[in-house]
Design a protein around this motif. Structure first.
Motif, mmCIF file in Angstrom:
data_model
loop_
_atom_site.group_PDB
_atom_site.id
_atom_site.type_symbol
_atom_site.label_atom_id
_atom_site.label_comp_id
_atom_site.label_asym_id
_atom_site.label_seq_id
_atom_site.Cartn_x
_atom_site.Cartn_y
_atom_site.Cartn_z
ATOM 1 N N ALA A 1 -10.909 -0.192 12.359
ATOM 2 C CA ALA A 1 -10.385 -1.448 11.812
ATOM 3 C C ALA A 1 -10.328 -2.541 12.873
ATOM 4 O O ALA A 1 -10.419 -3.732 12.548
ATOM 5 N N LEU B 1 -9.279 -5.075 -1.198
ATOM 6 C CA LEU B 1 -9.292 -5.611 0.167
ATOM 7 C C LEU B 1 -10.499 -6.517 0.357
ATOM 8 O O LEU B 1 -10.384 -7.662 0.827
ATOM 9 N N TYR B 2 -11.669 -6.022 -0.004
ATOM 10 C CA TYR B 2 -12.906 -6.757 0.242
ATOM 11 C C TYR B 2 -13.130 -7.859 -0.785
ATOM 12 O O TYR B 2 -13.623 -8.945 -0.442
ATOM 13 N N SER C 1 0.798 -1.232 0.000
ATOM 14 C CA SER C 1 0.000 0.000 0.000
ATOM 15 C C SER C 1 0.828 1.278 0.000
ATOM 16 O O SER C 1 0.425 2.255 -0.651
ATOM 17 N N TYR D 1 -15.299 3.719 4.825
ATOM 18 C CA TYR D 1 -14.261 4.634 5.320
ATOM 19 C C TYR D 1 -12.895 4.405 4.674
ATOM 20 O O TYR D 1 -12.011 5.279 4.746
ATOM 21 N N VAL D 2 -12.669 3.257 4.043
ATOM 22 C CA VAL D 2 -11.312 2.842 3.692
ATOM 23 C C VAL D 2 -10.643 3.795 2.702
ATOM 24 O O VAL D 2 -9.529 4.280 2.933
ATOM 25 N N SER E 1 -17.366 -0.701 5.083
ATOM 26 C CA SER E 1 -16.177 -0.524 4.247
ATOM 27 C C SER E 1 -16.059 0.889 3.678
ATOM 28 O O SER E 1 -15.072 1.193 2.996
ATOM 29 N N THR F 1 -4.183 0.845 11.546
ATOM 30 C CA THR F 1 -5.060 -0.232 11.092
ATOM 31 C C THR F 1 -4.458 -1.613 11.340
ATOM 32 O O THR F 1 -5.201 -2.593 11.447
ATOM 33 N N VAL G 1 -16.914 0.507 -0.514
ATOM 34 C CA VAL G 1 -15.704 1.306 -0.566
ATOM 35 C C VAL G 1 -15.722 2.259 -1.760
ATOM 36 O O VAL G 1 -15.273 3.414 -1.669
ATOM 37 N N SER H 1 -8.771 0.195 -2.897
ATOM 38 C CA SER H 1 -9.051 -0.433 -1.614
ATOM 39 C C SER H 1 -10.139 -1.490 -1.707
ATOM 40 O O SER H 1 -10.258 -2.339 -0.822
ATOM 41 N N PHE I 1 -9.371 5.649 12.765
ATOM 42 C CA PHE I 1 -9.593 4.586 11.790
ATOM 43 C C PHE I 1 -8.926 3.280 12.219
ATOM 44 O O PHE I 1 -9.327 2.205 11.779
#
Length: 530
Positions: free
Chosen positions: A337, A160-161, A133, A437-438, A435, A465, A378, A157, A333
């Motif tokens: 997380a 991620l999910y 990242s 906020y990511v 999600s 995080t 996201v 991001s 944050f």
């Protein structure tokens, strides 16, 4: 496009036309795939947890350590020097090398036959993924203009999910198919959960070759602050590495004088005593000692790095550690997380253990809803936040607060129902809204610093995080579960951090406009030459 700072006006004009253009979107699509592999390799242990517990004889506390702390501490620790390396070196090369390392260590997890062996492999995954990242955030911030940055980082991001969701399905299917084909163990005696690690680790090595072909963007061009190439790159990397790697941290501090050394020693003693105290308070088992020893080692490393940064790069220190807005972002944050990582890990074991779901069904439904919901949330959060920022300087933060407030009642319903169907349905809202906020947090961390500081800013953001979120959340739930005998109680205990999260987000909302507007002046006051 070479990332050179010395460019003619014509070259800069040509390069500027590509900012936000087709190639930028191509780079973004490749980086989303990289982030998917990042989280496939990180998250797959969740769906394999029950088999790993059985075969390696580990507890919920130790599983929380394997998923969270063993990975998170070294991710955060090496994220600091690797984040700074992303500020000074070729980011595409750094990302390709990191992907090679973490994919190789994921594959190596498939040969683990003990808790120690699997923990060591997870450490390697954490070190490799620490490069991802910082390099990706910095590249995308140079490939996209500021008004599209939150959207671009939100799309990145989403990997991620998607990766986290896909990992549950892949892990369940590979494990089941392997065990059915080889009931007593397959080639080399490998069982299903070991084969699953190999199945997701090996393809990442091929992806690393693709990443190495990406063009490096011009650093700072999108912000009108073209940054000259850094000098003494590897000397700076060694400085940052020694500032976080005990016991080299003591030698690093000694270079700045006796007072700096004494402060560093005091930090070492303070974190050591805290680790001993917390281990005793939490039960003093092997898992507790390992958890708090590792976590406080990471905290000490962060402390000593910040101390060294203050001496070596006062301007970067001023815009990160010297900026209250940035610290509220990290804690706010990070505690968000804390909840998200714990839910992401324990939801599948809970469905299998308490609701009678099969791993394949739990992996398919939770993985599918997590991937689709996370992607939607996201991206929606990024688009809404860019719209909100156009109407208020801190508008993004208001959107981010929804990720804390809205999912809470649905999580309560999830872990109090005795219906697997309702459990899956209630999970949809946390998957989507949780999600949001990511991408917002990522874009805000980049907007608070100068272009040359983005890798360091990303690494610092991920301290929250990872050390707070990933390092504490899964362990905390596992510990409460072990003490109370109820995994649902362990999940409910996560709500204790909500007031702290909301307070930090409120403070960030209040302070962000002034902090963002004054970043150049504050950097110059700290010695930055513009």
């Amino acid at each position: 496009m070479a990332g050179q700072g010395e460019m003619s006006e014509a070259d800069q004009a040509a390069a500027r036309e590509q900012v936000g253009g087709r190639y930028a979107w191509y780079v973004l699509s490749v980086l989303v795939l990289v982030y998917m592999f990042n989280f496939i390799d990180r998250q797959i242990i969740s769906i394999l947890a029950e088999d790993i517990k059985r075969d390696l004889g580990v507890s919920d506390v130790e599983m929380g350590f394997l998923y969270g702390t063993a990975f998170a501490v070294f991710y955060a620790l090496f994220g600091i020097p690797l984040g700074r390396l992303a500020d000074n070196w070729v980011r595409t090369r750094l990302l390709a090398l990191g992907l090679t390392l973490w994919s190789g260590m994921t594959a190596l997890s498939g040969f683990a036959t003990s808790f120690t062996g699997l923990a060591a492999a997870r450490v390697g995954v954490g070190i490799g993924e620490a490069s991802a990242s910082p390099a990706a955030f910095s590249m995308l911030s140079d490939w996209f203009p500021k008004e599209k940055r939150a959207t671009a980082l939100a799309i990145y991001s989403s990997g991620l999910y998607i990766g986290g969701g896909v990992s549950l399905f892949i892990g369940a299917v590979v494990k089941q198919q392997w065990n059915e084909a080889f009931p007593g163990g397959g080639p080399m005696g490998l069982v299903g959960w070991q084969a699953a690690f190999l199945a997701v680790g090996i393809p990442g090595l091929l992806l690393a070759l693709w990443v190495s072909t990406l063009r490096e963007p011009v650093r700072g061009l999108a912000d009108g602050m073209v940054t000259p190439p850094a000098t003494n790159v590897w000397g700076k990397f060694w400085e940052d590495l020694t500032s976080v790697l005990p016991p080299l941290t003591l030698l690093h501090a000694a270079k700045y004088g006796r007072r700096a050394l004494m402060v560093n020693v005091a930090a070492l003693l303070g974190w050591t005593l805290f680790a001993v105290l917390m281990a005793r308070v939490s039960g003093n088992t092997f898992g507790d000692k390992l958890q708090w020893g590792a976590l406080c080692t990471g905290a000490y490393a962060v402390t000593t790095w910040a101390q060294g940064l203050r001496e070596r790069d006062p301007a970067t220190f001023a815009l990160i550690w010297g900026t209250p807005s940035f610290l509220f972002l990290v804690v706010g944050f990070g505690t968000t997380a804390f909840v998200g990582y714990s839910l992401g890990f324990w939801a599948a074991p809970y469905a299998i253990r308490e609701l009678g779901a099969t791993p394949a069904v739990a992996g398919l439904i939770l993985g599918g809803s997590g991937a689709a919901g996370g992607f939607l949330g996201v991206v929606m959060g990024g688009r809404l936040s860019d719209w909100a920022k156009g109407r208020h300087p801190a508008g993004r933060i208001a959107v981010a607060s929804l990720a804390i407030v809205v999912p809470a009642p649905f999580v309560l319903l999830m872990f109090t129902t005795d219906s697997a169907t309702m459990f899956y349905l209630y999970n949809i809202v946390p998957a989507v809204v949780g999600s949001m906020y990511v991408g917002i947090a990522a874009a805000t961390s980049q907007d608070l610093v100068l272009p040359r500081m983005r890798g360091a800013a990303t690494a610092t953001y991920f301290i929250g995080t990872t050390l707070i979120g990933l390092g504490l959340g899964p362990y905390f739930t596992g510990k409460v579960s072990a003490v109370t005998g109820s995994l649902a109680t362990g999940v409910m205990a996560l709500f204790l951090v909500a007031p702290l999260s909301l307070f930090c987000i409120w403070q960030l909302w209040r302070r962000l406009p002034a902090a963002e507007a004054s970043r150049v002046a504050r950097a110059q006051a700290a010695g930055e030459v513009m």
